[in-house]
Enzyme design. Structure first.
Site, PDB file in Angstrom:
ATOM      1  N   ARG A   1       0.826  -1.204   0.000  1.00  0.00           N
ATOM      2  CA  ARG A   1       0.000   0.000   0.000  1.00  0.00           C
ATOM      3  C   ARG A   1       0.858   1.251   0.000  1.00  0.00           C
ATOM      4  O   ARG A   1       0.563   2.225  -0.668  1.00  0.00           O
ATOM      5  CB  ARG A   1      -0.931   0.020   1.215  1.00  0.00           C
ATOM      6  CG  ARG A   1      -1.736   1.306   1.276  1.00  0.00           C
ATOM      7  CD  ARG A   1      -2.760   1.284   2.352  1.00  0.00           C
ATOM      8  NE  ARG A   1      -2.240   1.513   3.669  1.00  0.00           N
ATOM      9  CZ  ARG A   1      -1.863   2.685   4.141  1.00  0.00           C
ATOM     10  NH1 ARG A   1      -1.869   3.746   3.374  1.00  0.00           N
ATOM     11  NH2 ARG A   1      -1.443   2.807   5.380  1.00  0.00           N
TER      12      ARG A   1
ATOM     13  N   CYS B   1      -3.847  -3.570   1.836  1.00  0.00           N
ATOM     14  CA  CYS B   1      -5.204  -3.868   2.317  1.00  0.00           C
ATOM     15  C   CYS B   1      -6.257  -3.208   1.434  1.00  0.00           C
ATOM     16  O   CYS B   1      -6.056  -2.117   0.932  1.00  0.00           O
ATOM     17  CB  CYS B   1      -5.376  -3.342   3.741  1.00  0.00           C
ATOM     18  SG  CYS B   1      -4.271  -4.094   4.923  1.00  0.00           S
TER      19      CYS B   1
ATOM     20  N   ARG C   1      -8.795   4.666  -1.263  1.00  0.00           N
ATOM     21  CA  ARG C   1      -7.704   5.372  -0.574  1.00  0.00           C
ATOM     22  C   ARG C   1      -7.076   6.267  -1.630  1.00  0.00           C
ATOM     23  O   ARG C   1      -6.003   5.977  -2.144  1.00  0.00           O
ATOM     24  CB  ARG C   1      -6.656   4.386  -0.050  1.00  0.00           C
ATOM     25  CG  ARG C   1      -7.096   3.570   1.135  1.00  0.00           C
ATOM     26  CD  ARG C   1      -5.897   2.863   1.710  1.00  0.00           C
ATOM     27  NE  ARG C   1      -6.266   2.153   2.935  1.00  0.00           N
ATOM     28  CZ  ARG C   1      -5.380   1.740   3.821  1.00  0.00           C
ATOM     29  NH1 ARG C   1      -4.104   1.959   3.653  1.00  0.00           N
ATOM     30  NH2 ARG C   1      -5.750   1.108   4.902  1.00  0.00           N
TER      31      ARG C   1
ATOM     32  N   ASP D   1      -5.152  11.581  -4.528  1.00  0.00           N
ATOM     33  CA  ASP D   1      -5.287  12.878  -5.201  1.00  0.00           C
ATOM     34  C   ASP D   1      -4.539  13.996  -4.475  1.00  0.00           C
ATOM     35  O   ASP D   1      -4.007  14.907  -5.116  1.00  0.00           O
ATOM     36  CB  ASP D   1      -6.767  13.245  -5.413  1.00  0.00           C
ATOM     37  CG  ASP D   1      -7.580  13.212  -4.128  1.00  0.00           C
ATOM     38  OD1 ASP D   1      -7.122  12.583  -3.156  1.00  0.00           O
ATOM     39  OD2 ASP D   1      -8.665  13.806  -4.085  1.00  0.00           O
ATOM     40  N   GLN D   2      -4.457  13.935  -3.142  1.00  0.00           N
ATOM     41  CA  GLN D   2      -3.736  14.982  -2.401  1.00  0.00           C
ATOM     42  C   GLN D   2      -2.224  14.894  -2.651  1.00  0.00           C
ATOM     43  O   GLN D   2      -1.540  15.914  -2.705  1.00  0.00           O
ATOM     44  CB  GLN D   2      -4.025  14.890  -0.898  1.00  0.00           C
ATOM     45  CG  GLN D   2      -5.475  15.131  -0.522  1.00  0.00           C
ATOM     46  CD  GLN D   2      -5.991  16.496  -0.969  1.00  0.00           C
ATOM     47  OE1 GLN D   2      -5.439  17.529  -0.629  1.00  0.00           O
ATOM     48  NE2 GLN D   2      -7.044  16.490  -1.764  1.00  0.00           N
TER      49      GLN D   2
END
EC number: 2.5.1.7
Length: 429
Positions: free
Chosen positions: A92, A116, A121, A124-125
């Site tokens: 991840r 996971c 999730r 974009d930020q």
């Protein structure tokens, strides 16, 4: 494939030593890419995510040595090799490779993160931050392509408080020209840990741990030696296990201030907890536990990563408890598994409603993600009879020597190879 068996009902007693923080490690290791000489990180947890990152650093040309929790990385011969597929998809936190490789090479190709499955999730930020620093970002066939002529400092306001985005922008900005300001930054201890490593490498960072981080770009970063912080989520998991089944359990190598939100909730339920500089003592076995409402929030609020183990413990409380996850709405796959064990609980929207007390019964259950696995281990310790847990690859991603540590406290817990028939049943389920 293996399954984990737990014969429930044993009291836990003694001391457990907490490993280095997984959520720090997965950012500290990519950060070594930014150095021009050898970086040593001590106290790393021995978990599969760390081994995956070691292999990825080797793949891009790094000389990496990892044993007994110490990783030595020589990044001098690394190249900006594209990593669209393969091991990167298992992880991840592979997105931290984006910030580090962009910072050093001004380009990167990274396959979209795995790990996971907890609902969306979005990154974009992260992308917003990279673009503000001058990168061109495209998503092509499930991989993120990053390119920049040069990186220039910028003022970046995060629309959502995000640990991943805060760290990733820090990684990309430390070698950018000029000043970067990250506003509405996350404040987690892991961010301070990454900033400490980068500062030891020569970066100029102020405000890590507050909601405004200021970074003055430097020309280069050098090697250093860094010791990782303890894993507050592992410590919290053992606190919950100690509360559920403990006589007296001492959690060693912990920073108690990192766990104040959990400590407060356990005390509210009726548990006795004592703290010192680097230890916590939890006394379990209390009767007439009170129900509590838990709402996950960004740090210093209650961690979403401890929400699932907490739901198992709340089956002991007399009355109705409500657990609301404001961070990951899809983080309730463990509820169906707990119900197989006899728990009286249901999901409504972003909340789980738990009615107790209930005596859990051993059952065959499946871990759908890392912290669901931790929840089922806690439930297995509490249950009457034997609990069989599959999906161990999730647990092994985040907990170092879990069975060994629980055995050391007195639990009856062991692994077994699954039969072909069991594997087939699991794959069809």
């Amino acid at each position: 494939m293996e399954k984990l068996n737990i014969a429930g009902g044993d009291s836990l007693n003694g001391t457990v030593h907490i490993s280095g923080a997984k959520n720090s490690a997965v950012a500290l290791i990519p950060a070594t890419i930014l150095a021009n000489s050898e970086v040593t990180i001590e106290g790393l947890p021995e978990i599969s995510d760390i081994e995956t990152l070691r292999d990825l650093l080797k793949e891009i040309g790094g000389n990496v040595h990892f044993e007994n929790g110490e990783m030595v990385v020589d990044p001098t011969s690394m190249i900006s090799m594209p990593l669209p597929n393969g091991k990167v998809k298992k992880l991840r936190a592979s997105y931290y490779l984006m910030g580090a490789m962009l910072g050093r090479f001004k380009q990167a190709v990274i396959g979209l993160p795995g790990g996971c499955h907890l609902g969306p999730r979005p990154i974009d930020q992260h992308i917003k931050g990279f673009e503000a620093l001058g990168a061109e970002v495209t998503n092509e066939q499930g991989a993120i392509y990053l390119r920049a002529e040069r990186l220039r400092g910028a003022r970046i306001y995060l629309d959502v408080v995000s640990v991943g985005a805060t760290i990733n922008i820090m990684l990309a900005a430390v070698l950018a020209e000029g000043k970067t300001i990250i506003e509405n930054a996350a404040k987690e201890p892991e961010i301070i840990d990454v900033a400490t490593l980068l500062t030891s490498m020569g970066a100029k960072i102020k405000g890590a741990g507050t909601n405004v981080i200021r970074i003055d770009g430097v020309k280069e970063l050098h090697g250093c030696k860094h010791t990782i912080i303890p894993d507050r989520i592992e410590a919290g998991t053992f606190m919950i296990a100690g509360a559920a089944m403990g006589k007296e359990v001492i959690i060693d190598n912990v920073i108690p201030t990192h766990l104040e939100s959990l400590t407060a909730k356990l005390r509210e339920m009726g548990y006795h907890i004592e703290t010192s500089d680097d230890q916590l003592l939890i006394v379990g076995g209390q009767k007439n536990l009170k129900p509590v409402d838990v709402k996950t929030l960004v740090y210093p609020g209650f961690p979403t990563d401890l929400q699932q183990p907490m739901t198992a413990l709340l089956t002991r409380a007399k009355g109705t408890s409500v657990v609301t996850d404001t961070i990951y709405s899809a983080r309730f796959k463990h509820i169906d598994e707990l119900r197989r064990m006899g728990a009286n609980m249901k999901v409504e929207g972003r909340s789980a409603i738990i009615t107790g007390p209930v005596e859990l019964q051993g059952a065959k259950v499946k871990a759908s993600d890392l912290r669901a696995g931790a929840c089922l281990v806690v439930a297995g310790l509490m249950a009457d009879g034997v609990t069989e847990i599959t999906g161990l690859e999730h647990i092994d991603r985040g907990y170092s020597s879990l069975e060994k540590k629980l055995e050391g406290l007195g639990a009856t817990i062991w692994r077994e190879r699954m039969t072909d028939e069991e594997i087939e049943q699991l794959q069809n389920s």
